[in-house]
Write an enzyme that holds these catalytic residues in place. Structure first.
Site, PDB file in Angstrom:
ATOM      1  N   GLU A 342       0.804  -1.233   0.000  1.00 37.52           N
ATOM      2  CA  GLU A 342       0.000   0.000   0.000  1.00 37.52           C
ATOM      3  C   GLU A 342       0.840   1.287   0.000  1.00 37.52           C
ATOM      4  O   GLU A 342       0.541   2.209   0.751  1.00 37.52           O
ATOM      5  CB  GLU A 342      -0.919   0.015   1.236  1.00 37.52           C
ATOM      6  CG  GLU A 342      -1.878  -1.137   1.283  1.00 37.52           C
ATOM      7  CD  GLU A 342      -2.690  -1.177   2.574  1.00 37.52           C
ATOM      8  OE1 GLU A 342      -3.899  -1.389   2.499  1.00 37.52           O
ATOM      9  OE2 GLU A 342      -2.106  -0.996   3.667  1.00 37.52           O
TER      10      GLU A 342
HETATM   11  C1  TNX Z   1      -4.306  -4.018   4.975  1.00 37.90           C
HETATM   12  S1  TNX Z   1      -2.615  -6.347   4.540  1.00 37.90           S
HETATM   13  C2  TNX Z   1      -3.010  -3.786   5.368  1.00 37.90           C
HETATM   14  C3  TNX Z   1      -2.738  -3.398   6.758  1.00 37.90           C
HETATM   15  C4  TNX Z   1      -4.001  -3.224   7.541  1.00 37.90           C
HETATM   16  C5  TNX Z   1      -4.955  -4.339   7.205  1.00 37.90           C
HETATM   17  C6  TNX Z   1      -6.201  -4.324   8.021  1.00 37.90           C
HETATM   18  C7  TNX Z   1      -1.603  -5.309   4.268  1.00 37.90           C
HETATM   19  C8  TNX Z   1      -0.410  -5.788   3.648  1.00 37.90           C
HETATM   20  N1  TNX Z   1      -1.914  -4.050   4.590  1.00 37.90           N
HETATM   21  O1  TNX Z   1      -1.972  -2.225   6.785  1.00 37.90           O
HETATM   22  O2  TNX Z   1      -3.699  -3.246   8.890  1.00 37.90           O
HETATM   23  O3  TNX Z   1      -5.295  -4.227   5.851  1.00 37.90           O
HETATM   24  O4  TNX Z   1      -6.983  -5.454   7.784  1.00 37.90           O
END
Ligand code: TNX
Length: 538
Positions: A342
């Site tokens: 992300e």
């Molecule tokens: C997505 S999974 C994220 C996390 C969040 C999570 C909450 C991922 C690699 N990144 O930063 O905590 O969703 O479900």
């Protein structure tokens, strides 16, 4: 004359005692109810179980012996004795000289059998007189010890003996794991969890044969690991968490304590420093690292995707070199996780440049890089590992590069997803994941990833909505127990209907461990009728 009379009386008395002992022994054997080793509530389910319907009596006269020359076996014997004490209150001697009245014996042996074809494979043979646990490695023997803990009856058997006797059903177990990587992840960045909390989680993981604990040590809301060369990371970046509480961090001594405790449970710690996104806490501590063009401020919200390192600055890579160097030096395991998810405000070409540079730093420090699935969009080495959480396309890129993949699809394997709309904690952006949905899927065949690319399975527990060990336990249990089975037991041996019966029988263990699990209404939880303290009063 007197002395002859005395000695014949003595002989007589001994004979009577012996007879009555034998009488008692006989009674005990006679009273043994028929057993079924295959019906023991073992999770993960072992590869092969052959039941022979008898019983080994575990009682105050039992003893444990281990290979004495093989390193770690003696300690493992002590570990088993301690766990038996916790379950039954029996004090079992380990590698002592044989006691009078000694009855059944448990042997933990190092073997060199070729049949035991993975380092974690083991076999258990139970007869009325002995329990023999064989493994080529202490790690395999440790997994076998967990099975032993699980097949000891939950309450004493009805045997007419004057002291309590726990049954181990007789037969043979042949076992070994499907996947070499069987993990859970704990996000200690969104909310901090103490060393004691992490140790309790490790105890529970070990019982279900997990071998990896991935610690998400940094994120926008907090930096949780002391870095001696960059002290403000914890001074400033460690001071917050989601919701405005005080945060916290592990000193290097704390971290080493966690690593050592995990190692005693044959669990490898995988440290993660998430970057180039999810880096607000680091950038507040050292604004020179920041690449999003804004002045970073401490952040206690839940929204993500706004932060990035400046990927074109040498200082950033000098910083990363120091951080990875210090953490790698304290982490004996083979992996270092760089996050990589992300990074919404990092330009694509900068992201790719960054991941490729950081991969080299990880390798320089002797570790294999793991990253969330986006890292496969960079030109990374085939020895690096991609963690599938969201994107099938990224998983395909990883396969094309010959990389191994850790299966953690959010829709199936995220421990922070709510069970249903009534769940007290958790999110639901990916799915609601009730206890059956968590179990009924096939990671071996998920989204077309070839089996040979799958290193294993990991169930991540993100902590935006949980801040105490009770809340952690509510989300993790019982689902983490199912993921343990998915990563150990081959798919041909898995089946929800029999699993849920074994799961129901975990309640006495979870209660004894004081785990506040979510009492899923799909499971007919077996409550233990009494605790061992009550048994001993009877
Ligand atoms: C997505 S999974 C994220 C996390 C969040 C999570 C909450 C991922 C690699 N990144 O930063 O905590 O969703 O479900």
């Amino acid at each position: 004359m007197k002395s002859t009379l005395f000695s014949s009386l003595l002989v007589c008395a001994c004979f009577i005692t012996l007879l009555s002992c034998q009488e008692e022994k006989k009674k005990r054997v006679l009273q043994f109810p028929k057993t079924d080793l295959a019906a023991s509530p073992t999770i993960p389910k072992p590869l092969k179980v052959i039941a022979t319907e008898g019983g080994f009596a575990l009682d105050q006269f039992s003893a444990i012996y281990t290979s004495e020359t093989a390193p770690g076996f003696g300690e493992l014997g002590e570990f088993l004795a301690q766990k038996i004490k916790h379950k039954t209150q029996l004090e079992i001697q380990v590698n002592g000289s044989p006691k009078q009245n000694q009855e059944g014996v448990i042997y933990i042996n190092q073997s060199d059998s070729l049949e035991l074809n993975t380092p974690e494979s083991y076999q258990i043979y139970v007869t009325p007189d002995s329990v023999i646990l064989n493994s080529n490695t202490v790690e395999g023997a440790f997994r076998g010890v967990q099975t032993l803990r699980q097949i000891i009856s939950e309450v004493p058997s009805d045997t007419l003996a004057e002291y309590p006797v726990w049954t181990i059903p007789t037969g043979k177990i042949v076992d070994g794991p499907s996947f070499e990587y069987r993990g859970t992840m704990l996000d200690v960045a969104r909310h901090f969890f103490s060393v004691a909390d992490v140790k309790k989680y490790i105890d529970l993981m070990a019982y279900y044969k997990y071998n990896v604990l991935h610690l998400h040590l940094s994120d926008d809301q907090g930096w949780r690991i002391e870095i001696k060369s960059w002290p403000k990371l914890t001074e400033i970046g460690g001071s917050t968490e989601v919701g405005g509480e005080a945060g916290g961090f592990y000193t290097q001594e704390d971290y080493k304590e966690i690593v050592a405790y995990a190692a005693e449970h044959f669990i490898t710690i995988v440290p993660e420093i998430d970057m180039p996104g999810h880096t607000n806490a680091a950038s507040v501590s050292y604004p020179i690292l920041n690449g999003n063009g804004k002045t970073p401020k401490l952040y206690e919200g839940m929204r993500v995707g706004f932060s990035t390192f400046d990927t074109r600055k040498d200082t950033v890579y000098a910083f990363i070199d120091d951080v990875i160097g210090e953490i790698a030096a304290m982490s004996p395991g083979p992996y270092f996780h760089i996050g990589g998810d992300e990074s919404h405000v990092t330009k694509k070409k900068d992201y790719v440049y960054f991941v490729e540079k950081v991969e080299k730093i990880v390798r320089k420090h002797g570790k294999r890089m793991i990253g969330w699935d986006e890292v496969a969009t960079a030109k990374v080495d085939s020895t690096s590992i991609s963690q599938f959480w969201a994107s099938k396309e990224n998983a395909q890129e990883a396969v094309d590069k010959g990389m191994k993949i850790i299966m953690s699809p959010a829709k199936k394997a995220y421990l922070d997803m709510q069970y249903d709309t009534l769940s007290k904690h958790g999110l639901h952006w990916a799915a609601y994941i009730p206890t059956d949905t968590a179990y009924i899927w096939t990671p071996e065949e998920y989204e077309g990833v070839p089996l040979e690319n799958i290193l294993g399975i990991e169930a991540p527990l993100w902590s935006e909505t949980i801040s105490t060990i009770e809340e952690l336990e509510y989300l993790a249990f019982p689902r983490a127990i199912g993921y343990a089975e998915l990563s150990w037991t081959p798919k041909e041996n898995r089946d929800w209907d029999t699993y849920k019966v074994r799961l129901a029988k975990q309640a006495p263990f979870l209660d004894r461990m004081d785990v506040k699990y979510y009492p899923s209404p799909l499971i007919d939880w077996q409550k233990s009728k009494y605790t061992y303290k009550e048994i001993l009063k009877d």
